[in-house]
Design a protein around this motif. Structure first.
Motif: not given
Lengths: 286, 290
Positions: A8-9, A11, A187-191, A194-195, A219-221, A223, A241, B11-13, B41, B44, B266
């Motif tokens: 979804g996201k 990068g 990746e382990p982030t909110p974005f 979600h994506d 890098i995140g948590d 979830r 990472d 580029k994404g991200g 996003d 969020l 976060m």
């Protein structure tokens, strides 16, 4: 089997996973770059001769001597790509989906189609990998026809890996449609979470088998992992990472050559995919 | 006149949304528009309280009524989108269905079906919202799963943002754009005051920035460039900046590689709402842009 790599996201590491996975295949492999807006696979693969092919879509052209302004074409067109402002029909190529309808309904046979360039397909070879890339022309809005053209070049006898564009809309759907398996990279982030959930909804609505690769773990948590467990989604691989991976990527170097632990991770992924392919084949036979 | 700054990347991200959020905080009185409608996003970071929520209908979808299908196959012959699928029917003749994920809604099959067996209802493609957030109003949207017409939804979000800006007397719209250079990106940038392209110092970042600056030139838009995580590869950053300058873009700063950026995300905060080195870099970028 056709395996598509999506997310979804943007990068999150689609291209990194695709290109390094391809590198570990021993037999002949087709690697398709369906991210035709921003194709990047060629930056990581040393390729020899590149064969370029121009891709076009048919766009209607009105013969003003034959058109009597009856509006059959504009009544049919769902995209407002052909209108009759005065006496004769006028075409807006950038709105046209190339369905061919106006040409078919025209009672005067006043409409013909002309091929209009939307981009190119580049084919090249590196070792046992055959790279097929779409590259949309700048300013062109109709991306799915070029993706379909890239996918028409699939050889069903070979293993096929598809690098899809980011997101969940029509270019992504066009890219992953018909795949035997989809890898969703996140990746382990909110974005990322979600994506990923949006991408999961998309592959489920298409009825495709899929699993998840979590990149940049640390890098995140947790979830994303919790979400996968709750939704009973296979986590195919977690990649820790590592700044060395990012630095190799920045130079256009294959991470599996620069970072031994990463190579190990990708070979684990490849083994899992091979087991899944066997399972799928068995499922089809029974 | 209302100024509209659109953040894109090719580029994404590369950090579009994180940067958009921070610039909106620094701008103060601003309308935010999230035009990355298939993976939005921004909400969020700024939990929204919906003021208004509307369905987004766009185009039509062909659906065959099996009871009326005589299995002639004209629809299959006419469809150029590989959307018509054939299966054997129980009564002996072939049975046709339409894959909604492939149907582009051209209506050709509907027009030519000899028994009128194909319905053509309007297609619900998503929804759009006007919300209040802790830093100000936001227009955002959600494209339906596997839906089409993201470009039209983007145009709708921008139109709503402009109307809201006029109504509330706010002079600036900051827009989070989608990745790529295709239909939703074109819909996001046409007629904007300025685009800010955020990239990263990688070969992919360099390649994709070249294409997105090409798009800005194609539509005659003033472009600014900012390299995120610049210290990941300083030589590449130099190279990207000098190429961008040559193509007429203004360089508005560099943002360092900083794990505080993910930490802010976060905590559901923008970077400049936390105390981390990258926040200073972003403040410097805003000084160049404002």
């Amino acid at each position: 089997m056709i395996i598509a790599i999506a997310s979804g996201k943007g990068g999150t590491g689609k291209t990194t996973v695709a290109v390094n996975l391809a590198q570990l295949y021993t037999g002949p492999l087709q690697l398709l770059d369906c991210d035709v807006e921003e194709p990047n696979l060629h930056l990581f693969l040393p390729t020899g001769e590149v064969d370029e092919e121009i891709i076009t879509v048919p766009i209607p052209v009105v013969d003003e001597n034959l058109c009597d302004g009856c509006r059959a074409c504009s009544d049919l067109c769902e995209f407002n790509a052909i209108i009759v402002p005065k006496k004769v029909a006028l075409v807006f190529p950038e709105m046209c989906h190339s369905c061919g309808g106006c040409m078919m309904v025209c009672p005067q046979k006043a409409i013909k189609e002309k091929e209009q360039r939307i981009g190119i397909i580049r084919r090249s070879r590196t070792g046992s990998i055959q790279l097929i890339q779409g590259l949309i022309d700048v300013g062109v809005t109709s991306v799915p026809p070029l993706i379909r053209a890239v996918k028409k070049r699939v050889d069903p006898a070979l293993s096929v890996l598809i690098d899809a564009p980011p997101g969940t809309s029509c270019p992504v759907v066009t890219s992953v449609r018909g795949a035997g398996y989809v890898i969703l990279v996140t990746e382990p982030t909110p974005f990322g979470l979600h994506d990923l959930a949006l991408a999961v909804e998309m592959v489920r609505s298409l009825g495709l088998a899929f699993g998840v690769v979590i990149n940049r773990v640390g890098i995140g948590d947790e979830r994303v992992q919790e979400y996968c467990r709750r939704e009973k989604i296979d986590i195919l691989l977690e990649i820790a990472d590592d700044r060395r991976i990012a630095e190799a990527y920045s130079r256009g170097q294959l991470a599996c050559e620069a970072v031994p632990e990463f190579r190990q991770s990708i070979s684990v992924l490849k083994e899992r995919l091979e087991k899944l392919a066997v399972l799928h084949a068995a499922g089809r036979r029974s | 006149m209302i100024r509209e700054l659109v953040i894109i990347s090719g580029k994404g991200g590369t950090g579009k949304t994180s940067l958009t959020a921070s610039l909106a905080v620094l701008a103060g009185r601003v309308i935010m528009a999230d035009c990355d409608v298939d993976a939005a996003d921004l909400h969020l970071l700024f939990p929204p309280r919906n003021r208004e929520k509307q369905p987004f209908y766009s185009g039509h979808e062909a659906i065959i009524r099996p009871a009326d299908c005589i299995g002639c196959g004209l629809c299959l012959a006419y469809c150029r989108f590989d959307a018509v699928q054939m299966r054997g029917g129980a009564t002996g003749h072939a049975l046709f269905t339409i894959d909604p994920a492939a149907c582009e809604g051209c209506g050709l099959c509907v027009h030519f079906c000899p028994t009128g067996a194909i319905d053509f209802p309007e297609r619900l493609c998503g929804e759009w919202m006007i919300s209040d957030t802790r830093i100000g109003p936001m227009v955002h949207a959600r494209l339906g799963v596997a839906a089409e017409n993201s470009g039209k939804l983007v145009s709708l979000v921008r139109k709503q943002a402009r109307e809201l800006a006029e109504k509330e007397g706010i002079g600036l719209i900051i827009t989070d754009g989608p990745p790529g250079i295709g239909c939703p990106v074109i819909a996001s940038v046409t007629g904007a005051s300025q685009v800010l392209a955020v990239t990263e110092p990688t070969l992919s970042g360099e390649h994709d920035l070249g294409r997105v600056l090409g798009l800005a030139r194609h539509f005659d838009l003033p472009a600014a460039v900012c390299v995120n995580k610049w210290d990941l590869n300083p030589e590449m950053t130099e190279r990207i900046e000098s190429k961008a300058r040559l193509s007429g873009a203004q360089i508005v700063g560099r943002i360092r590689y900083d794990s505080g950026v993910t930490r802010a995300m976060m905590q559901e905060k923008s970077i400049v709402e936390t105390d981390t080195p990258a926040a200073d870099d972003i403040r410097a970028v805003w000084e160049q842009l404002k």
